[in-house]
Scaffold this motif. Structure first.
Motif, PDB file in Angstrom:
ATOM      1  N   ASP A  51       0.852  -1.182   0.000  1.00  0.00           N
ATOM      2  CA  ASP A  51       0.000   0.000   0.000  1.00  0.00           C
ATOM      3  C   ASP A  51       0.899   1.248   0.000  1.00  0.00           C
ATOM      4  O   ASP A  51       1.625   1.496   0.970  1.00  0.00           O
ATOM      5  CB  ASP A  51      -0.867  -0.062   1.266  1.00  0.00           C
ATOM      6  CG  ASP A  51      -1.875   1.056   1.328  1.00  0.00           C
ATOM      7  OD1 ASP A  51      -1.725   2.029   0.585  1.00  0.00           O
ATOM      8  OD2 ASP A  51      -2.813   0.940   2.129  1.00  0.00           O
ATOM      9  N   ALA A  93       0.174   4.331   0.250  1.00  0.00           N
ATOM     10  CA  ALA A  93      -0.210   5.322   1.261  1.00  0.00           C
ATOM     11  C   ALA A  93       0.528   5.045   2.565  1.00  0.00           C
ATOM     12  O   ALA A  93       1.060   5.961   3.204  1.00  0.00           O
ATOM     13  CB  ALA A  93      -1.716   5.278   1.487  1.00  0.00           C
ATOM     14  N   MET A 127       3.424   7.419   4.339  1.00  0.00           N
ATOM     15  CA  MET A 127       3.270   7.868   5.728  1.00  0.00           C
ATOM     16  C   MET A 127       4.437   7.398   6.595  1.00  0.00           C
ATOM     17  O   MET A 127       4.941   8.133   7.436  1.00  0.00           O
ATOM     18  CB  MET A 127       1.956   7.335   6.317  1.00  0.00           C
ATOM     19  CG  MET A 127       0.747   8.109   5.825  1.00  0.00           C
ATOM     20  SD  MET A 127      -0.792   7.405   6.424  1.00  0.00           S
ATOM     21  CE  MET A 127      -0.846   8.024   8.088  1.00  0.00           C
ATOM     22  N   PHE A 177      -0.711   3.971  14.004  1.00  0.00           N
ATOM     23  CA  PHE A 177      -1.863   3.929  13.090  1.00  0.00           C
ATOM     24  C   PHE A 177      -1.591   2.939  11.951  1.00  0.00           C
ATOM     25  O   PHE A 177      -2.439   2.104  11.614  1.00  0.00           O
ATOM     26  CB  PHE A 177      -2.108   5.344  12.537  1.00  0.00           C
ATOM     27  CG  PHE A 177      -3.209   5.425  11.520  1.00  0.00           C
ATOM     28  CD1 PHE A 177      -4.539   5.523  11.910  1.00  0.00           C
ATOM     29  CD2 PHE A 177      -2.920   5.418  10.159  1.00  0.00           C
ATOM     30  CE1 PHE A 177      -5.559   5.600  10.967  1.00  0.00           C
ATOM     31  CE2 PHE A 177      -3.928   5.494   9.217  1.00  0.00           C
ATOM     32  CZ  PHE A 177      -5.250   5.590   9.621  1.00  0.00           C
ATOM     33  N   VAL A 232      -9.786   0.527   8.183  1.00  0.00           N
ATOM     34  CA  VAL A 232      -9.861  -0.612   7.255  1.00  0.00           C
ATOM     35  C   VAL A 232     -11.228  -1.294   7.353  1.00  0.00           C
ATOM     36  O   VAL A 232     -11.868  -1.572   6.336  1.00  0.00           O
ATOM     37  CB  VAL A 232      -8.729  -1.634   7.550  1.00  0.00           C
ATOM     38  CG1 VAL A 232      -8.861  -2.870   6.679  1.00  0.00           C
ATOM     39  CG2 VAL A 232      -7.378  -0.981   7.328  1.00  0.00           C
ATOM     40  N   ILE A 273      -6.347   9.551   9.720  1.00  0.00           N
ATOM     41  CA  ILE A 273      -7.318   8.824   8.874  1.00  0.00           C
ATOM     42  C   ILE A 273      -7.487   9.568   7.545  1.00  0.00           C
ATOM     43  O   ILE A 273      -7.497   8.950   6.472  1.00  0.00           O
ATOM     44  CB  ILE A 273      -8.678   8.667   9.606  1.00  0.00           C
ATOM     45  CG1 ILE A 273      -8.529   7.729  10.806  1.00  0.00           C
ATOM     46  CG2 ILE A 273      -9.753   8.123   8.655  1.00  0.00           C
ATOM     47  CD1 ILE A 273      -9.742   7.674  11.733  1.00  0.00           C
ATOM     48  N   ILE A 294      -5.365  11.764   6.061  1.00  0.00           N
ATOM     49  CA  ILE A 294      -4.138  11.706   5.250  1.00  0.00           C
ATOM     50  C   ILE A 294      -4.017  10.340   4.576  1.00  0.00           C
ATOM     51  O   ILE A 294      -3.720  10.242   3.387  1.00  0.00           O
ATOM     52  CB  ILE A 294      -2.884  11.998   6.140  1.00  0.00           C
ATOM     53  CG1 ILE A 294      -2.881  13.461   6.612  1.00  0.00           C
ATOM     54  CG2 ILE A 294      -1.585  11.664   5.408  1.00  0.00           C
ATOM     55  CD1 ILE A 294      -2.668  14.502   5.537  1.00  0.00           C
ATOM     56  N   TYR A 295      -4.279   9.296   5.357  1.00  0.00           N
ATOM     57  CA  TYR A 295      -4.201   7.940   4.791  1.00  0.00           C
ATOM     58  C   TYR A 295      -5.210   7.791   3.646  1.00  0.00           C
ATOM     59  O   TYR A 295      -4.882   7.251   2.589  1.00  0.00           O
ATOM     60  CB  TYR A 295      -4.473   6.896   5.881  1.00  0.00           C
ATOM     61  CG  TYR A 295      -4.541   5.484   5.336  1.00  0.00           C
ATOM     62  CD1 TYR A 295      -3.391   4.814   4.943  1.00  0.00           C
ATOM     63  CD2 TYR A 295      -5.766   4.839   5.184  1.00  0.00           C
ATOM     64  CE1 TYR A 295      -3.453   3.538   4.423  1.00  0.00           C
ATOM     65  CE2 TYR A 295      -5.838   3.560   4.661  1.00  0.00           C
ATOM     66  CZ  TYR A 295      -4.677   2.916   4.284  1.00  0.00           C
ATOM     67  OH  TYR A 295      -4.743   1.651   3.753  1.00  0.00           O
ATOM     68  N   LEU A 323      -4.123   9.631   0.479  1.00  0.00           N
ATOM     69  CA  LEU A 323      -3.004   8.986  -0.224  1.00  0.00           C
ATOM     70  C   LEU A 323      -3.403   7.626  -0.798  1.00  0.00           C
ATOM     71  O   LEU A 323      -2.818   7.160  -1.773  1.00  0.00           O
ATOM     72  CB  LEU A 323      -1.821   8.793   0.736  1.00  0.00           C
ATOM     73  CG  LEU A 323      -1.168  10.063   1.287  1.00  0.00           C
ATOM     74  CD1 LEU A 323      -0.151   9.709   2.364  1.00  0.00           C
ATOM     75  CD2 LEU A 323      -0.479  10.847   0.179  1.00  0.00           C
ATOM     76  N   TYR A 324      -4.403   7.016  -0.189  1.00  0.00           N
ATOM     77  CA  TYR A 324      -4.820   5.671  -0.566  1.00  0.00           C
ATOM     78  C   TYR A 324      -5.393   5.643  -1.996  1.00  0.00           C
ATOM     79  O   TYR A 324      -6.252   6.439  -2.342  1.00  0.00           O
ATOM     80  CB  TYR A 324      -5.881   5.177   0.422  1.00  0.00           C
ATOM     81  CG  TYR A 324      -6.313   3.750   0.208  1.00  0.00           C
ATOM     82  CD1 TYR A 324      -5.503   2.695   0.607  1.00  0.00           C
ATOM     83  CD2 TYR A 324      -7.531   3.453  -0.382  1.00  0.00           C
ATOM     84  CE1 TYR A 324      -5.896   1.391   0.421  1.00  0.00           C
ATOM     85  CE2 TYR A 324      -7.933   2.148  -0.574  1.00  0.00           C
ATOM     86  CZ  TYR A 324      -7.108   1.119  -0.173  1.00  0.00           C
ATOM     87  OH  TYR A 324      -7.497  -0.180  -0.356  1.00  0.00           O
ATOM     88  N   LYS A 357      -4.103   6.543  -4.685  1.00  0.00           N
ATOM     89  CA  LYS A 357      -3.508   7.500  -5.622  1.00  0.00           C
ATOM     90  C   LYS A 357      -2.283   6.857  -6.282  1.00  0.00           C
ATOM     91  O   LYS A 357      -1.543   6.118  -5.621  1.00  0.00           O
ATOM     92  CB  LYS A 357      -3.057   8.773  -4.889  1.00  0.00           C
ATOM     93  CG  LYS A 357      -4.185   9.563  -4.241  1.00  0.00           C
ATOM     94  CD  LYS A 357      -4.811  10.524  -5.218  1.00  0.00           C
ATOM     95  CE  LYS A 357      -5.813  11.439  -4.568  1.00  0.00           C
ATOM     96  NZ  LYS A 357      -6.864  10.802  -3.777  1.00  0.00           N
ATOM     97  N   PHE A 370       1.302   6.670  -7.358  1.00  0.00           N
ATOM     98  CA  PHE A 370       2.510   7.273  -6.821  1.00  0.00           C
ATOM     99  C   PHE A 370       3.714   6.558  -7.412  1.00  0.00           C
ATOM    100  O   PHE A 370       3.809   5.330  -7.330  1.00  0.00           O
ATOM    101  CB  PHE A 370       2.511   7.149  -5.288  1.00  0.00           C
ATOM    102  CG  PHE A 370       3.739   7.656  -4.627  1.00  0.00           C
ATOM    103  CD1 PHE A 370       3.972   9.016  -4.520  1.00  0.00           C
ATOM    104  CD2 PHE A 370       4.685   6.767  -4.117  1.00  0.00           C
ATOM    105  CE1 PHE A 370       5.133   9.481  -3.910  1.00  0.00           C
ATOM    106  CE2 PHE A 370       5.844   7.232  -3.510  1.00  0.00           C
ATOM    107  CZ  PHE A 370       6.057   8.590  -3.401  1.00  0.00           C
TER     108      PHE A 370
END
Lengths: 162, 166
Positions: free
Chosen positions: A3, A5, A9, A58, B24, B76, B78-79, B82-83, B85, B87
């Motif tokens: 992942d 993301a 992070m 997290f 999730v 949450i 920010i994740y 970015l999720y 996308k 990259f």
């Protein structure tokens, strides 16, 4: 496939923590440069570092949930064994190095409560133990459990521990 | 009460661990990404402002308690942003990600070594308190990264980070 993301992070959080520790000598780590105790922006760095540490935890939560939903953590024993290998083994090895090269007072207590920055590994292990003990309920009642433990944040020592 | 095996700290960080699980479990990333761009930007701006104000005012009663809720929401968001996308992962980025735990563990030791064993380092830190942390960061970061790569190249030393088990 990983992942991206989580990867982004994780890299950002790691860089923030390294930067923070590079300025720690000017106020957070006790009494080294007494004249620089009020180093400008330290408070912001400290807050930012706290966000970065939270980001690490997290990410662990996200990865745990993903693995759990995929059925990877069916066996508690296997799960804890994996975490011991991933967290406690590095903790033990690096603690020995820390104690050998940079001796300090009250080593036994430090080892048991988390020596220097390595407390994070011990803390994460403890989280996984709590989650393993609660089992399926950790995922089933995650909102409730998060809410129950939320007030404990104010009582915890995380600010002091950074 | 003694913070044996960091149990108190673990309790403190448990809510953010559950925030990750909740993200999730309830597929929050998709739900947040369904919001309009304006709503998403507004959301992150408001939460960031709340966070900065709590960071600036740590002396307010139970400040840590309030500070952490916006942090969870912010993480949450920010994740979620970015999720999914696209990259472009460069080799450097992938290496940094792989060795993030190694760098985290080693960087402290490198800081101690530089400041404790290099003569004049402490004086330099004291005199150049703006330049020194920047230089220290680059030195520490590069050294930690290289050491992590070297340790990971052998099976036995990689056990120290357990990267081979990822």
């Amino acid at each position: 496939m990983r992942d991206s993301a989580i990867q982004q992070m994780r890299v950002a959080a790691m860089i923030i923590i390294v930067v923070y520790h590079c300025v720690c000598y000017y106020g957070v780590w006790s009494g080294i440069f007494l004249n620089r105790v009020t180093y400008g922006g330290m408070l912001y760095w400290r807050g930012l570092c706290n966000v970065a540490l939270n980001a690490f935890v997290f990410i662990s939560g996200v990865l745990y949930a993903k693995a759990y939903l995929k059925g990877k953590y069916c066996s508690r024993r296997k799960f804890l064994g994996n975490k011991i290998q991933r967290l406690l083994v590095p903790y033990a090895l690096w603690s020995i190095i820390a104690v050998s090269f940079f001796p300090s007072e009250n080593i036994t207590m430090q080892l048991l409560t988390g020596i220097q920055h390595l407390w994070f590994l011990l803390m994460l292990m403890m989280i996984f133990i709590i989650v393993a003990v609660t089992g399926i309920n950790a995922l089933k009642y995650s909102v409730l459990m998060g809410g129950v433990f939320w007030p404990s944040m104010s009582l915890s020592t995380n600010y002091a521990a950074i | 009460m003694i913070n044996l095996f960091a149990w108190k700290t673990a309790l403190g960080y448990l809510p953010v661990f559950f925030a990750g699980i909740i993200t999730v479990k309830y597929n929050l990333s998709d739900k947040i990404n369904r919001l309009s761009s304006f709503a998403r930007i507004a959301l992150i701006c408001v939460i960031s402002m709340v966070m900065v104000s709590f960071i600036s005012l740590p002396r307010i009663p139970f400040g840590v308690l309030y500070m952490n809720v916006p942090t969870y929401v912010w993480l949450i968001c920010i994740y979620s942003f970015l999720y999914g996308k696209t990259f472009k992962k460069t080799r450097v980025f992938v290496s940094l990600d792989t060795h993030s735990m190694g760098i985290y563990i080693i960087h402290h030791f490198v800081i101690w070594a530089i400041l404790g064993y290099i003569p004049g380092a402490m004086t330099f830190m004291d005199e150049h308190y703006l330049l020194a942390p920047v230089l220290l960061f680059f030195l520490v970061f590069l050294f930690s990264w290289v050491i992590s790569i070297v340790f990971n190249s052998s099976h036995y030393t990689s056990l120290m980070f357990n990267l081979n088990h990822r």
